[in-house]
Design a protein around this motif. Structure first.
Motif, PDB file in Angstrom:
ATOM      1  N   LEU A 164       5.170   8.105 -11.589  1.00  0.00           N
ATOM      2  CA  LEU A 164       4.195   8.533  -9.920  1.00  0.00           C
ATOM      3  C   LEU A 164       3.724   9.277  -9.872  1.00  0.00           C
ATOM      4  CD1 LEU A 164       6.040   5.493  -8.099  1.00  0.00           C
ATOM      5  CD2 LEU A 164       3.648   5.250  -9.328  1.00  0.00           C
ATOM      6  N   SER A 165       4.970  10.422  -9.873  1.00  0.00           N
ATOM      7  CA  SER A 165       4.516  12.464 -10.363  1.00  0.00           C
ATOM      8  C   SER A 165       3.077  12.794 -10.786  1.00  0.00           C
ATOM      9  CB  SER A 165       5.780  13.457  -9.786  1.00  0.00           C
ATOM     10  OG  SER A 165       6.121  13.266 -11.245  1.00  0.00           O
ATOM     11  N   VAL A 166       2.944  12.001 -11.563  1.00  0.00           N
ATOM     12  CA  VAL A 166       1.535  13.044 -12.827  1.00  0.00           C
ATOM     13  C   VAL A 166       0.820  11.278 -12.411  1.00  0.00           C
ATOM     14  CG1 VAL A 166       3.769  14.087 -13.825  1.00  0.00           C
ATOM     15  CG2 VAL A 166       3.100  11.475 -14.353  1.00  0.00           C
ATOM     16  N   CYS A 167       1.097  10.912 -11.993  1.00  0.00           N
ATOM     17  CA  CYS A 167       0.131   9.675 -12.149  1.00  0.00           C
ATOM     18  C   CYS A 167      -0.830   9.620 -11.560  1.00  0.00           C
ATOM     19  CB  CYS A 167       0.227   8.133 -11.583  1.00  0.00           C
ATOM     20  SG  CYS A 167      -0.981   6.842 -11.373  1.00  0.00           S
ATOM     21  N   GLN A 168      -2.424   9.561 -12.101  1.00  0.00           N
ATOM     22  CA  GLN A 168      -3.721   9.486 -11.288  1.00  0.00           C
ATOM     23  C   GLN A 168      -4.159   8.833 -10.688  1.00  0.00           C
ATOM     24  OE1 GLN A 168      -5.398  13.313 -12.203  1.00  0.00           O
ATOM     25  NE2 GLN A 168      -2.927  12.939 -12.746  1.00  0.00           N
ATOM     26  N   ASP A 169      -3.301   7.422 -10.721  1.00  0.00           N
ATOM     27  CA  ASP A 169      -4.260   6.425  -9.898  1.00  0.00           C
ATOM     28  C   ASP A 169      -3.462   6.427  -8.826  1.00  0.00           C
ATOM     29  OD1 ASP A 169      -4.886   3.719  -8.620  1.00  0.00           O
ATOM     30  OD2 ASP A 169      -4.496   2.599 -10.443  1.00  0.00           O
ATOM     31  N   LYS A 170      -3.685   7.570  -7.764  1.00  0.00           N
ATOM     32  CA  LYS A 170      -2.939   7.776  -6.527  1.00  0.00           C
ATOM     33  C   LYS A 170      -2.871   6.035  -5.969  1.00  0.00           C
ATOM     34  CE  LYS A 170      -3.125  11.828  -7.323  1.00  0.00           C
ATOM     35  NZ  LYS A 170      -2.183  12.208  -8.018  1.00  0.00           N
ATOM     36  N   SER A 171      -3.896   5.448  -5.705  1.00  0.00           N
ATOM     37  CA  SER A 171      -4.178   4.112  -5.124  1.00  0.00           C
ATOM     38  C   SER A 171      -2.728   3.166  -4.859  1.00  0.00           C
ATOM     39  CB  SER A 171      -5.219   3.034  -4.998  1.00  0.00           C
ATOM     40  OG  SER A 171      -4.890   2.525  -4.369  1.00  0.00           O
ATOM     41  N   TYR A 172      -2.800   3.712  -6.358  1.00  0.00           N
ATOM     42  CA  TYR A 172      -1.241   2.719  -7.149  1.00  0.00           C
ATOM     43  C   TYR A 172      -0.462   3.185  -6.267  1.00  0.00           C
ATOM     44  CZ  TYR A 172       2.201   1.165 -10.360  1.00  0.00           C
ATOM     45  OH  TYR A 172       2.681   0.357 -11.663  1.00  0.00           O
ATOM     46  N   GLY A 173      -0.335   5.006  -6.905  1.00  0.00           N
ATOM     47  CA  GLY A 173       1.126   5.128  -6.426  1.00  0.00           C
ATOM     48  C   GLY A 173       2.110   4.926  -5.465  1.00  0.00           C
ATOM     49  N   GLN A 174       0.504   4.864  -4.346  1.00  0.00           N
ATOM     50  CA  GLN A 174       1.173   4.982  -3.472  1.00  0.00           C
ATOM     51  C   GLN A 174       1.577   3.484  -2.491  1.00  0.00           C
ATOM     52  OE1 GLN A 174       0.855   7.059  -0.642  1.00  0.00           O
ATOM     53  NE2 GLN A 174       1.705   5.960   1.341  1.00  0.00           N
ATOM     54  N   ARG A 175       1.020   2.421  -3.177  1.00  0.00           N
ATOM     55  CA  ARG A 175       1.654   0.869  -2.862  1.00  0.00           C
ATOM     56  C   ARG A 175       3.005   0.990  -3.914  1.00  0.00           C
ATOM     57  NH1 ARG A 175      -3.963  -0.308  -5.248  1.00  0.00           N
ATOM     58  NH2 ARG A 175      -2.929  -0.777  -7.187  1.00  0.00           N
ATOM     59  N   MET A 176       3.312   1.404  -5.320  1.00  0.00           N
ATOM     60  CA  MET A 176       4.066   1.254  -5.582  1.00  0.00           C
ATOM     61  C   MET A 176       5.999   2.341  -4.634  1.00  0.00           C
ATOM     62  SD  MET A 176       4.551   0.137  -8.055  1.00  0.00           S
ATOM     63  CE  MET A 176       6.378   0.625  -8.295  1.00  0.00           C
ATOM     64  N   LEU A 177       4.738   3.356  -3.736  1.00  0.00           N
ATOM     65  CA  LEU A 177       6.390   3.751  -3.252  1.00  0.00           C
ATOM     66  C   LEU A 177       6.185   3.233  -1.475  1.00  0.00           C
ATOM     67  CD1 LEU A 177       4.532   7.776  -2.935  1.00  0.00           C
ATOM     68  CD2 LEU A 177       7.083   6.553  -4.484  1.00  0.00           C
ATOM     69  N   GLN A 178       5.138   2.906  -1.064  1.00  0.00           N
ATOM     70  CA  GLN A 178       5.387   1.546  -0.138  1.00  0.00           C
ATOM     71  C   GLN A 178       6.451   0.418  -0.272  1.00  0.00           C
ATOM     72  OE1 GLN A 178       1.530   0.292   0.434  1.00  0.00           O
ATOM     73  NE2 GLN A 178       1.283   1.904   2.084  1.00  0.00           N
ATOM     74  N   ALA A 179       6.049  -0.035  -1.295  1.00  0.00           N
ATOM     75  CA  ALA A 179       7.269  -1.067  -2.473  1.00  0.00           C
ATOM     76  C   ALA A 179       8.391  -0.762  -2.267  1.00  0.00           C
ATOM     77  CB  ALA A 179       6.426  -2.366  -3.631  1.00  0.00           C
ATOM     78  N   LEU A 180       8.669   0.587  -2.675  1.00  0.00           N
ATOM     79  CA  LEU A 180       9.558   1.086  -3.603  1.00  0.00           C
ATOM     80  C   LEU A 180      10.318   1.323  -1.523  1.00  0.00           C
ATOM     81  CD1 LEU A 180       9.116   3.238  -6.180  1.00  0.00           C
ATOM     82  CD2 LEU A 180      10.838   1.611  -6.143  1.00  0.00           C
ATOM     83  N   ASP A 181      10.100   1.344  -0.863  1.00  0.00           N
ATOM     84  CA  ASP A 181      10.611   1.650   0.656  1.00  0.00           C
ATOM     85  C   ASP A 181      11.090  -0.038   1.174  1.00  0.00           C
ATOM     86  OD1 ASP A 181      10.496   3.579   2.917  1.00  0.00           O
ATOM     87  OD2 ASP A 181       9.701   1.683   3.665  1.00  0.00           O
ATOM     88  N   ARG A 182      10.161  -0.595   0.914  1.00  0.00           N
ATOM     89  CA  ARG A 182      10.443  -1.947   1.496  1.00  0.00           C
ATOM     90  C   ARG A 182      11.689  -2.484   0.770  1.00  0.00           C
ATOM     91  NH1 ARG A 182       4.891  -2.628   0.976  1.00  0.00           N
ATOM     92  NH2 ARG A 182       5.467  -4.455  -1.310  1.00  0.00           N
ATOM     93  N   LEU A 183      11.586  -1.963  -0.688  1.00  0.00           N
ATOM     94  CA  LEU A 183      13.027  -2.244  -1.874  1.00  0.00           C
ATOM     95  C   LEU A 183      14.101  -1.716  -0.397  1.00  0.00           C
ATOM     96  CD1 LEU A 183      14.721  -2.967  -3.385  1.00  0.00           C
ATOM     97  CD2 LEU A 183      14.212  -1.218  -4.779  1.00  0.00           C
ATOM     98  N   CYS A 184      14.108  -1.137   0.062  1.00  0.00           N
ATOM     99  CA  CYS A 184      15.229  -0.149   0.527  1.00  0.00           C
ATOM    100  C   CYS A 184      15.775  -0.273   1.852  1.00  0.00           C
ATOM    101  CB  CYS A 184      14.950   1.571   0.765  1.00  0.00           C
ATOM    102  SG  CYS A 184      14.506   2.845  -1.187  1.00  0.00           S
ATOM    103  N   ARG A 185      14.203  -0.431   2.556  1.00  0.00           N
ATOM    104  CA  ARG A 185      15.120  -1.296   4.048  1.00  0.00           C
ATOM    105  C   ARG A 185      15.565  -2.507   3.652  1.00  0.00           C
ATOM    106  NH1 ARG A 185      10.048  -2.539   6.019  1.00  0.00           N
ATOM    107  NH2 ARG A 185       8.709  -1.362   5.050  1.00  0.00           N
ATOM    108  N   ASN A 186      15.409  -3.949   2.820  1.00  0.00           N
ATOM    109  CA  ASN A 186      15.750  -5.208   2.980  1.00  0.00           C
ATOM    110  C   ASN A 186      16.786  -4.958   1.970  1.00  0.00           C
ATOM    111  OD1 ASN A 186      13.214  -5.663   4.074  1.00  0.00           O
ATOM    112  ND2 ASN A 186      12.194  -5.712   2.083  1.00  0.00           N
ATOM    113  N   ALA A 187      17.117  -3.871   0.962  1.00  0.00           N
ATOM    114  CA  ALA A 187      18.525  -4.493  -0.140  1.00  0.00           C
ATOM    115  C   ALA A 187      19.810  -4.763   0.841  1.00  0.00           C
ATOM    116  CB  ALA A 187      18.754  -2.969  -0.509  1.00  0.00           C
ATOM    117  N   PRO A 188      20.234  -4.069   1.761  1.00  0.00           N
ATOM    118  CA  PRO A 188      21.038  -3.987   2.457  1.00  0.00           C
ATOM    119  C   PRO A 188      21.210  -5.684   3.081  1.00  0.00           C
ATOM    120  CG  PRO A 188      20.626  -2.343   3.434  1.00  0.00           C
ATOM    121  CD  PRO A 188      19.329  -2.498   3.031  1.00  0.00           C
TER     122      PRO A 188
END
Length: 276
Positions: A164-188
């Motif tokens: 994701l750090s070198v991904c040229q599709d910034k929209s996809y990168g942002q969606r993935m980071l948001q999904a990973l943030d939800r993963l962290c919040r929901n993990a417990p």
């Protein structure tokens, strides 16, 4: 309440670990993005054994989208003998310990041939880390146990963050980071529910002497890793197959001692079938 095992303690550490990796992503990926941000590979090849191989399979969909090219996951012996069609490949050598002999030998072979190899390892000063073009440390803390858990998921997340750090599709990168943030919040809560489900159903599974795990599509890597964890912790025969391979004769081996666990779409639930 039963005392937690060391394995359970490492599993419970994952949400905090994932959050730390996500919050430190710019620091983790800085040198990689500086050196390879302008490099467009025509094939990305991930090499590792056991859990490292399964982590690569789990990360592959994100890497394919990030680079817009084919991503191939191989064990070292396959990669050493493969005739891969690529003029400008980028290799990742994955080894949590950094001392995997076959992975080290392959990294030396590739770098001697002028190939770029990124090591992803807990020990950057290990043989694999030192032999690579660049070593990315796995920030997992202590995991002194054979059945790796937090190291596996940290490997998946680290690979995703690098891509994701070198991904040229910034929209996809942002969606993935948001999904990973939800993963962290929901993990417990997810872990809590998983523990409750496991405790409620443990007596159903204990009598079985052979376990079959099925996966399909992007779930296959997770299914294979799950099968390995069942084998490492229960010392029972565990087999894992893609769903479309399983239905071509393997089902004939089922008997009253077998339990079938399916990690398949469409909705991603884990299903079980007990065979009598």
């Amino acid at each position: 309440m039963m005392k937690s095992t060391l394995l359970q303690e490492y599993i419970a550490q994952q949400p905090v670990l994932w959050r730390a990796l996500l919050d430190s992503r710019e620091e983790i990926t800085a040198e990689f993005s500086r050196r390879f941000g302008g490099f467009q590979p025509d094939r990305v090849i991930l090499v590792g054994s056991g859990s490292s191989h399964y982590a690569a399979l789990m990360a592959r969909p994100v890497l394919e989208h990030a680079w817009g090219t084919e991503v191939t996951c191989l064990v070292p012996s396959e990669a050493a003998d493969a005739r891969l069609t690529a003029a400008h490949p980028l290799y990742f050598a994955i080894s949590q310990s950094g001392v995997s002999t076959n992975t080290y030998d392959l990294v030396c072979q590739l770098t001697n041939a002028g190939r770029a190899v990124i090591a992803v390892t807990e020990q950057p000063n290990s043989p694999v880390g030192l032999a690579a073009s660049l070593s990315i440390p796995l920030r997992i803390g202590t995991e002194r146990i054979g059945a790796k858990t937090k190291g596996v998921t940290a490997t998946v997340l680290t690979l995703m963050l690098l891509a994701l750090s070198v991904c040229q599709d910034k929209s996809y990168g942002q969606r993935m980071l948001q999904a990973l943030d939800r993963l962290c919040r929901n993990a417990p809560e997810n872990l809590s529910r998983s523990r409750a489900w496991s405790h409620a159903h443990r007596n159903v599974f204990l009598p079985f002497r052979h376990l079959y795990v099925l996966g399909c599509g992007n779930s296959l890597g997770a299914a294979q890793e799950g099968a390995l964890k069942l084998l490492e912790t229960n010392y029972l025969p565990v087999s894992c197959y893609p769903l479309d391979e399983y239905i071509h004769g393997i089902q004939n081996a089922l008997d009253g001692d077998a339990c079938l666990c399916a990690c398949c779409r469409p909705k991603g639930q884990i299903g079980t079938a007990c065979c009598a």
